[in-house]
Design an enzyme around this catalytic site. Structure first.
Site, PDB file in Angstrom:
ATOM      1  N   CYS A 117      35.829  36.171  44.022  1.00 24.43           N
ATOM      2  CA  CYS A 117      36.963  35.758  44.423  1.00 24.43           C
ATOM      3  C   CYS A 117      36.937  34.953  45.690  1.00 24.43           C
ATOM      4  CB  CYS A 117      38.003  36.999  44.535  1.00 24.43           C
ATOM      5  SG  CYS A 117      38.689  37.554  42.934  1.00 24.43           S
TER       6      CYS A 117
ATOM      7  N   ALA B  33      54.095  34.930  45.239  1.00 26.52           N
ATOM      8  CA  ALA B  33      52.581  35.032  45.155  1.00 26.52           C
ATOM      9  C   ALA B  33      52.306  36.305  44.488  1.00 26.52           C
ATOM     10  CB  ALA B  33      52.253  34.887  46.719  1.00 26.52           C
TER      11      ALA B  33
ATOM     12  N   THR C 145      35.619  26.522  26.116  1.00 22.09           N
ATOM     13  CA  THR C 145      34.206  26.336  26.578  1.00 22.09           C
ATOM     14  C   THR C 145      34.225  24.692  27.225  1.00 22.09           C
ATOM     15  OG1 THR C 145      33.485  27.671  25.266  1.00 22.09           O
ATOM     16  CG2 THR C 145      31.836  26.586  26.888  1.00 22.09           C
TER      17      THR C 145
ATOM     18  N   ASP D 202      47.191  44.038  43.423  1.00 24.67           N
ATOM     19  CA  ASP D 202      45.867  44.222  43.352  1.00 24.67           C
ATOM     20  C   ASP D 202      45.059  43.462  44.435  1.00 24.67           C
ATOM     21  OD1 ASP D 202      46.105  41.917  41.736  1.00 24.67           O
ATOM     22  OD2 ASP D 202      44.348  42.343  40.626  1.00 24.67           O
TER      23      ASP D 202
END
Lengths: 199, 347
Positions: free
Chosen positions: B18, B49, B141, B226
């Site tokens: 992240c 957000a 992919t 989170d």
């Protein structure tokens, strides 16, 4: 010992790893790391501070030079990074006696003369030379190095003698070169120096 | 398979996990230029957000949709797959939902890395999705010089049970369900330092927020999010600002992963932590909070824990329940107070 590292372009934690390796490879001395961003600079400084090393930072056009001193490395002249009288370098000499080194006074007088001559011929000029204690006997009329000091002064080197010391040796009226200063100025000049060399 | 063992995945990337997120400052500027959707069925959009979007299907069911992917944060492909999946699934848990299906999103340098590496990544992801009780239904992919992996996860939630990152009320206590420091320790991993801490971080990142969410579901939760790329303080700030309240966090109460404090102390601080700090200028901190702990408060987390704002009378009970459910690092880290100067203060 002096090590230069170019850590420009290295992604985090590259600069810290390079710094760690360089510092681990020497007992004591100076490691200079060149980085090109704020994050790398901050992290390298954190690394050095965490280990109790001395740190100084200079910024130039977006790049940072972080100078880390490990151990009680007194900087010898030959260690200095070669710079041809670079104006960015602020070197201060603190001369605390009229002879060079301890031991034989006669030898010390010869050495001081030879030192003054060598300094004059050197490519790295100090910004300031401060004379203290019996060192002030070198800035008065009877000084054997007066000629050299005059040439240094002509070359732009600031010569300062400690007023208290001149008074103590009762030679305040014989001062032949440079100005008189006090301890506050001396502390300030040394604090602003990029390097102080004490003799 | 021998080849797979010798490959250091993180060497193919600049920033990891992240920490690779685009900073909140830059993102806000871009997003504010976009048209706001105007559909009453959209219960949670981009404006607050929040962690995922929620769209109401009928009176009892709303759809949760989320997407998260990033560059390798660890060298082991199987572990990377697990972490990426746990991180993606986390957004559904943070909204109070249950994941149903997931789709892989993959970028991979197939010419430079053996296909087995990709196989291991996908296996790690699949195992986590199975653990979450969901299924992988497909994916997409592309070839890229940097490997990237993540999931788009779809879940469901009852419209009345949605957990938002707004709704914190003065008097609430704040609970975090995982220790912080994954950004710093991922940086340490790249430096081959603090092996014990690196292992602890990997274990934490690969742990689903499922048990934390299922435990929280039994209690009154005012707000939930989170902790990911914007760090503990970044996500706490979003919660505080969105709820119109102020938060006071106690630095010494914040759980830290093994070795995280020491790694931050010696300068293994990822660029994302500096970016977060730069953006979150209104946050105030007592000067008594040590520099390394300050850095950790801004440290971008990958697959971090949940931050819960809960009524004071149930906080202790919830904390006990979380610990029993396996969230051993869970802790009460602060309180919600009336809006004052600034949104967050750390003391």
């Amino acid at each position: 010992m002096s090590t230069n590292i170019d850590a420009k372009g290295l992604a985090c934690p590259g600069p810290v790893i390079a710094t760690k390796k360089a510092l681990e490879s020497i007992e004591q001395g100076i490691v200079t790391i060149l980085v090109d961003n704020e994050v790398a600079k901050e992290n390298v400084v954190k690394f050095a501070t965490a280990h109790g090393y001395g740190v100084s930072i200079t910024k130039q056009a977006g790049d940072f030079t972080v100078r880390i001193t490990k151990g009680e490395a007194k900087e010898m002249q030959e260690e200095t990074v070669p710079s041809l009288h670079s104006s960015s370098e602020n070197i201060v000499y603190l001369i605390t006696q009229n002879t060079l080194g301890h031991g034989n006074a006669e030898l010390g007088t010869v050495l001081m003369k030879s030192f003054a001559y060598a300094l004059l011929e050197s490519t790295t000029m100090p910004k300031t030379i401060i004379f203290m204690n019996s060192g002030v006997l070198l800035t008065i009329k009877s000084s054997l190095v007066l000629e050299h000091l005059c040439k240094l002064a002509q070359g732009g080197v600031e010569i300062l003698s400690c007023g208290t010391c001149l008074d103590y040796f009762e030679v305040q009226n014989e001062l032949a070169i440079g100005g008189v200063t006090n301890m506050f100025t001396i502390v300030e000049v040394m604090g602003a120096a990029s390097k102080v060399i004490t003799l | 398979m021998k080849q797979v063992k010798n490959i250091k995945l993180t060497q193919f990337t600049k920033s990891c996990g992240c920490a690779a997120k685009i900073g909140p400052g830059a993102l806000t500027q871009v997003l504010c230029q976009l048209k706001k959707p105007n559909d009453p069925r959209l219960l949670v959009g981009i404006e607050t957000a929040d962690d995922a979007g929620i769209y109401q299907i009928n009176e009892t069911t709303a759809l949760i949709q989320t997407l998260d992917f990033f560059t390798p944060i660890v060298d082991d492909p199987y572990m990377f797959g697990q972490i990426a999946a746990a991180n993606s699934l986390s957004d559904v848990y943070a909204m109070g939902g249950k994941p149903l299906t997931a789709m892989n999103i993959v970028a991979f340098p197939i010419e430079f890395l053996p296909a087995e590496v990709l196989g291991e990544i996908l296996k790690g992801g699949q195992d986590k999705v199975i653990e979450a009780g969901a299924v992988i239904v497909g994916g997409h992919t592309i070839e890229d010089s940097e490997p990237k992996y993540g999931l788009s996860v779809t879940g469901i939630v009852h419209p009345d049970k949605i957990l938002k990152n707004t709704g914190a009320i003065p008097g609430d206590l704040l609970i975090i369900t995982k220790a912080i420091g994954t950004g710093v320790l991922s940086t340490a991993a790249k430096a081959d330092m603090f092996p014990e801490g690196v292992v602890a971080a990997m274990k934490s990142m690969a742990t689903l927020n499922r048990r934390a969410a299922e435990t929280a579901e039994k209690f009154t939760i005012h707000a939930c999010t989170d902790i990911t790329g914007f760090g503990l303080l970044g996500h706490a700030y979003e919660m505080a600002a969105g709820s119109g309240v102020r938060m006071r966090l106690q630095a010494t109460a914040i759980p830290l992963l093994t070795d995280a404090a020491e790694a931050a102390h010696i300068g293994l601080v990822p660029a994302g932590a500096y970016r977060n700090r730069e953006y979150l200028k209104t946050i105030t901190m007592d000067s008594t909070v040590p520099g390394n702990i300050q850095d950790l408060c801004f440290d971008p987390q990958t697959s971090g824990g949940l931050l819960l704002s809960v009524p004071v009378d149930i906080a202790k009970e919830l904390l006990m329940a979380l610990k029993q459910a396996g969230c051993t690092e869970a802790a009460i880290i602060g309180e919600v107070v009336e809006r004052g100067e600034g949104n967050i203060h750390v003391y």
